[in-house]
Write a protein that holds these residues in place. Structure first.
Motif, PDB file in Angstrom:
ATOM      1  N   GLY A 300       1.127  -7.769   0.676  1.00 56.57           N
ATOM      2  CA  GLY A 300      -0.094  -8.562   0.607  1.00 56.57           C
ATOM      3  C   GLY A 300      -1.289  -7.739   0.158  1.00 56.57           C
ATOM      4  N   TRP A 301      -2.427  -8.426   0.073  1.00 51.96           N
ATOM      5  CA  TRP A 301      -3.656  -7.809  -0.416  1.00 51.96           C
ATOM      6  C   TRP A 301      -4.556  -7.405   0.742  1.00 51.96           C
ATOM      7  CZ3 TRP A 301      -4.041  -7.009  -5.614  1.00 51.96           C
ATOM      8  CH2 TRP A 301      -3.209  -7.766  -6.437  1.00 51.96           C
ATOM      9  N   ILE A 302      -5.339  -6.350   0.534  1.00 49.36           N
ATOM     10  CA  ILE A 302      -6.398  -5.983   1.476  1.00 49.36           C
ATOM     11  C   ILE A 302      -7.564  -6.932   1.249  1.00 49.36           C
ATOM     12  CG2 ILE A 302      -7.981  -4.154   2.207  1.00 49.36           C
ATOM     13  CD1 ILE A 302      -5.930  -2.140   1.171  1.00 49.36           C
ATOM     14  N   VAL A 303      -8.075  -7.520   2.314  1.00 47.54           N
ATOM     15  CA  VAL A 303      -9.060  -8.599   2.202  1.00 47.54           C
ATOM     16  C   VAL A 303     -10.292  -8.174   1.430  1.00 47.54           C
ATOM     17  CG1 VAL A 303     -10.612 -10.105   3.507  1.00 47.54           C
ATOM     18  CG2 VAL A 303      -8.274  -9.722   4.310  1.00 47.54           C
ATOM     19  N   GLU A 304     -10.836  -6.981   1.749  1.00 45.57           N
ATOM     20  CA  GLU A 304     -12.114  -6.601   1.151  1.00 45.57           C
ATOM     21  C   GLU A 304     -11.969  -5.868  -0.180  1.00 45.57           C
ATOM     22  OE1 GLU A 304     -11.636  -3.543   4.572  1.00 45.57           O
ATOM     23  OE2 GLU A 304     -10.719  -5.413   3.944  1.00 45.57           O
ATOM     24  N   ILE A 307      -6.746  -4.497  -3.818  1.00 45.27           N
ATOM     25  CA  ILE A 307      -5.697  -3.485  -3.722  1.00 45.27           C
ATOM     26  C   ILE A 307      -4.604  -4.008  -2.799  1.00 45.27           C
ATOM     27  CG2 ILE A 307      -5.146  -1.110  -3.059  1.00 45.27           C
ATOM     28  CD1 ILE A 307      -8.061  -0.388  -3.537  1.00 45.27           C
ATOM     29  N   ARG A 308      -3.371  -3.807  -3.211  1.00 46.31           N
ATOM     30  CA  ARG A 308      -2.246  -4.252  -2.395  1.00 46.31           C
ATOM     31  C   ARG A 308      -1.932  -3.234  -1.291  1.00 46.31           C
ATOM     32  NH1 ARG A 308       1.098  -8.324  -2.962  1.00 46.31           N
ATOM     33  NH2 ARG A 308       1.057  -9.645  -4.816  1.00 46.31           N
ATOM     34  N   ARG A 309      -1.585  -3.751  -0.117  1.00 42.68           N
ATOM     35  CA  ARG A 309      -1.073  -2.892   0.937  1.00 42.68           C
ATOM     36  C   ARG A 309       0.310  -2.384   0.562  1.00 42.68           C
ATOM     37  NH1 ARG A 309      -3.380  -7.218   4.332  1.00 42.68           N
ATOM     38  NH2 ARG A 309      -1.388  -8.310   4.180  1.00 42.68           N
ATOM     39  N   GLN A 310       0.721  -1.294   1.163  1.00 47.47           N
ATOM     40  CA  GLN A 310       2.070  -0.794   0.946  1.00 47.47           C
ATOM     41  C   GLN A 310       3.083  -1.791   1.509  1.00 47.47           C
ATOM     42  OE1 GLN A 310       2.852   3.227   2.208  1.00 47.47           O
ATOM     43  NE2 GLN A 310       0.806   3.927   1.642  1.00 47.47           N
ATOM     44  N   GLY A 327       8.937  -1.813  19.162  1.00 53.76           N
ATOM     45  CA  GLY A 327       8.363  -1.869  17.826  1.00 53.76           C
ATOM     46  C   GLY A 327       7.096  -1.034  17.752  1.00 53.76           C
ATOM     47  N   LYS A 328       6.537  -0.935  16.568  1.00 56.01           N
ATOM     48  CA  LYS A 328       5.351  -0.104  16.360  1.00 56.01           C
ATOM     49  C   LYS A 328       4.421  -0.751  15.344  1.00 56.01           C
ATOM     50  CE  LYS A 328       7.651   4.419  17.008  1.00 56.01           C
ATOM     51  NZ  LYS A 328       9.075   4.092  16.950  1.00 56.01           N
ATOM     52  N   LEU A 329       3.177  -0.283  15.346  1.00 62.00           N
ATOM     53  CA  LEU A 329       2.292  -0.555  14.216  1.00 62.00           C
ATOM     54  C   LEU A 329       2.678   0.403  13.095  1.00 62.00           C
ATOM     55  CD1 LEU A 329      -1.299  -0.870  15.764  1.00 62.00           C
ATOM     56  CD2 LEU A 329       0.406  -2.659  15.413  1.00 62.00           C
ATOM     57  N   VAL A 330       2.724  -0.092  11.871  1.00 63.44           N
ATOM     58  CA  VAL A 330       3.060   0.757  10.740  1.00 63.44           C
ATOM     59  C   VAL A 330       1.841   0.869   9.830  1.00 63.44           C
ATOM     60  CG1 VAL A 330       4.095  -1.252   9.591  1.00 63.44           C
ATOM     61  CG2 VAL A 330       4.564   1.031   8.729  1.00 63.44           C
ATOM     62  N   ASN A 331       1.532   2.085   9.443  1.00 65.22           N
ATOM     63  CA  ASN A 331       0.381   2.344   8.574  1.00 65.22           C
ATOM     64  C   ASN A 331       0.761   2.000   7.138  1.00 65.22           C
ATOM     65  OD1 ASN A 331      -1.741   3.488   7.040  1.00 65.22           O
ATOM     66  ND2 ASN A 331      -2.147   4.986   8.647  1.00 65.22           N
ATOM     67  N   VAL A 332       0.102   1.007   6.563  1.00 62.48           N
ATOM     68  CA  VAL A 332       0.404   0.560   5.199  1.00 62.48           C
ATOM     69  C   VAL A 332      -0.783   0.782   4.268  1.00 62.48           C
ATOM     70  CG1 VAL A 332       2.129  -1.130   5.915  1.00 62.48           C
ATOM     71  CG2 VAL A 332      -0.276  -1.813   5.804  1.00 62.48           C
ATOM     72  N   THR A 333      -1.636   1.759   4.619  1.00 63.52           N
ATOM     73  CA  THR A 333      -2.813   2.040   3.817  1.00 63.52           C
ATOM     74  C   THR A 333      -2.418   2.635   2.472  1.00 63.52           C
ATOM     75  OG1 THR A 333      -3.968   2.600   5.879  1.00 63.52           O
ATOM     76  CG2 THR A 333      -5.078   3.149   3.810  1.00 63.52           C
ATOM     77  N   PHE A 337      -7.077   3.556  -1.210  1.00 64.18           N
ATOM     78  CA  PHE A 337      -8.016   2.882  -0.303  1.00 64.18           C
ATOM     79  C   PHE A 337      -8.412   3.862   0.797  1.00 64.18           C
ATOM     80  CE2 PHE A 337      -9.208   0.158   3.282  1.00 64.18           C
ATOM     81  CZ  PHE A 337     -10.071  -0.728   2.662  1.00 64.18           C
ATOM     82  N   THR A 338      -9.693   4.211   0.880  1.00 55.03           N
ATOM     83  CA  THR A 338     -10.151   5.245   1.816  1.00 55.03           C
ATOM     84  C   THR A 338     -11.172   4.747   2.836  1.00 55.03           C
ATOM     85  OG1 THR A 338     -11.854   5.911   0.211  1.00 55.03           O
ATOM     86  CG2 THR A 338      -9.732   7.061   0.111  1.00 55.03           C
ATOM     87  N   LYS A 339     -11.483   3.457   2.807  1.00 58.50           N
ATOM     88  CA  LYS A 339     -12.522   2.939   3.692  1.00 58.50           C
ATOM     89  C   LYS A 339     -12.110   3.020   5.153  1.00 58.50           C
ATOM     90  CE  LYS A 339     -15.522  -1.109   4.259  1.00 58.50           C
ATOM     91  NZ  LYS A 339     -15.847  -2.470   3.758  1.00 58.50           N
ATOM     92  N   HIS A 340     -10.874   2.621   5.452  1.00 59.23           N
ATOM     93  CA  HIS A 340     -10.337   2.711   6.814  1.00 59.23           C
ATOM     94  C   HIS A 340      -8.821   2.574   6.724  1.00 59.23           C
ATOM     95  CE1 HIS A 340      -9.724  -1.665   6.777  1.00 59.23           C
ATOM     96  NE2 HIS A 340     -10.954  -1.773   6.291  1.00 59.23           N
TER      97      HIS A 340
END
Length: 357
Positions: A300-304, A307-310, A327-333, A337-340
């Motif tokens: 999917g896309w980053i809202v702001e 750029i597509r998420r991984q 389960g876990k949260l997975v970092n898809v940055t 994208f460097t904002k957060h």
């Protein structure tokens, strides 16, 4: 000790657009999966309570770097509910587990196509098949054969709404015009929307989406903030095409009805079936032994930004395992994208079941 809540989302007459990976704008899903719901909910939480508050919230969830943390809450994906008469008798649909129920017959050729189409089961049938006495080789078999031959039947499956899942909502395509910002050239395209039954004077059938929340003691402290963020999310809309007014809902945060309490507290299940998406970076072959599962890519896309998420692959609802993992949260940055940091939730929620040996 955890506390369970049931949340009903009533869309009224508002349309919704729920996209999926691999589905164009012309199509729409009829529900929202747990990772998308989590992302939308947390995004609104961040706007309401600020950057520090949302960072503190995310620190409470397990990640690859902190896998041992117990999350403050688990959420299921959303599923359809139907209120079928003036007394508000409600049918809650659950994904059919990817293993046969106990007592399922060896010879199912006469009705297997019909059985396979039952991707979602009413809670009462789901409980009977997977937590109760199981598949009735006489009445269930006869009714499924009748429905296969005639497209209709009379019996417990029909009475409980097993064959009526598609009555809950309808989809349609709406033509739209896109205008190029540079050349002002126009382009005709279509967007798919889903409308949930909203009832009228002659038809008492109303429908919407629901999901389950399991709150830890730490999560109970956040309940008021989570409800406030959910209320704002309802005003802004869930899913795509929100600028067109799509996806707006009102939410009811409810205690679990007795039938649901029996389902989540079932003690005799040897298997666990997912009612959410699930991701973990540390899954052994032993965990997958005797399991039945499906995997789906999530993106999917980053809202702001544009750029597509991984992309990440997750186990889907209805998958069946011999044990459960948090389960876990997975970092898809994405790297550009460097904002957060961008996270997708693979925190699982599962229910205990019995299946055919």
């Amino acid at each position: 000790m955890s506390v369970w809540k049931l949340v009903k989302l009533n869309f009224g007459k508002n349309p919704a657009h729920f996209g999926e990976v691999g589905i164009g704008m012309e199509e729409t899903s009829d529900r929202v999966r747990s990772d998308s719901l989590f992302s939308a909910w947390v995004s609104v939480y961040a706007r309401m309570f600020g950057k520090e508050a949302v960072e503190e919230l995310l620190q409470l969830f397990p990640t690859e770097k902190k896998p041992e943390i117990i999350p403050p809450f688990h959420i299921s994906s959303t599923f359809i509910y139907r209120e079928i008469d003036k007394d508000r008798n409600t049918i809650y649909y659950l994904p059919r587990p990817l293993k046969f129920p106990i007592n399922y017959p060896e010879d199912d050729l006469a009705f297997f196509k019909t059985y396979k189409k039952l991707n979602y089961l009413p809670l009462e049938i789901w409980q009977r098949w997977y937590q109760g006495k199981g598949f009735d080789q006489n009445s269930d078999t006869e009714e499924l054969i009748t429905h296969t031959k005639t497209g209709k039947s009379e019996g417990d499956l029909n009475t409980r709404g097993t064959f009526d899942y598609k009555e809950a909502c309808k989809t349609h395509q709406l033509p739209k015009i896109g205008i190029d910002r540079v050349t002002t050239a126009t382009n005709l395209y279509h967007t798919g929307f889903v409308h949930f039954a909203s009832g009228n004077a002659s038809d008492k059938n109303t429908a919407g989406l629901y999901f389950l929340v399991e709150l830890s003691p730490e999560g109970e402290k956040l309940a008021d903030k989570l409800q406030a963020a959910l209320h704002l999310l309802g005003e802004e809309g869930l899913g795509g095409e929100r600028s067109s007014g799509a996806g707006r809902f009102t939410a009811q945060w409810l205690n679990l009805p007795e039938t649901w309490q029996e389902a989540v507290n079932f003690k005799d299940g040897k298997f666990q079936t997912l009612i959410s998406l699930f991701w973990d970076s540390d899954i052994s072959s032993n965990f997958l032994e005797n399991s039945s599962y499906e995997i789906q890519e999530r993106g999917g896309w980053i809202v702001e930004s544009q750029i597509r998420r991984q992309m990440v692959r997750m186990f889907t609802e209805g998958s069946v395992f011999t044990s459960s993992l948090l389960g876990k949260l997975v970092n898809v940055t994405p790297k550009q994208f460097t904002k957060h940091q961008i996270y997708r939730s693979g925190i699982s929620l599962a229910l205990p079941i019995k299946t055919k040996e």
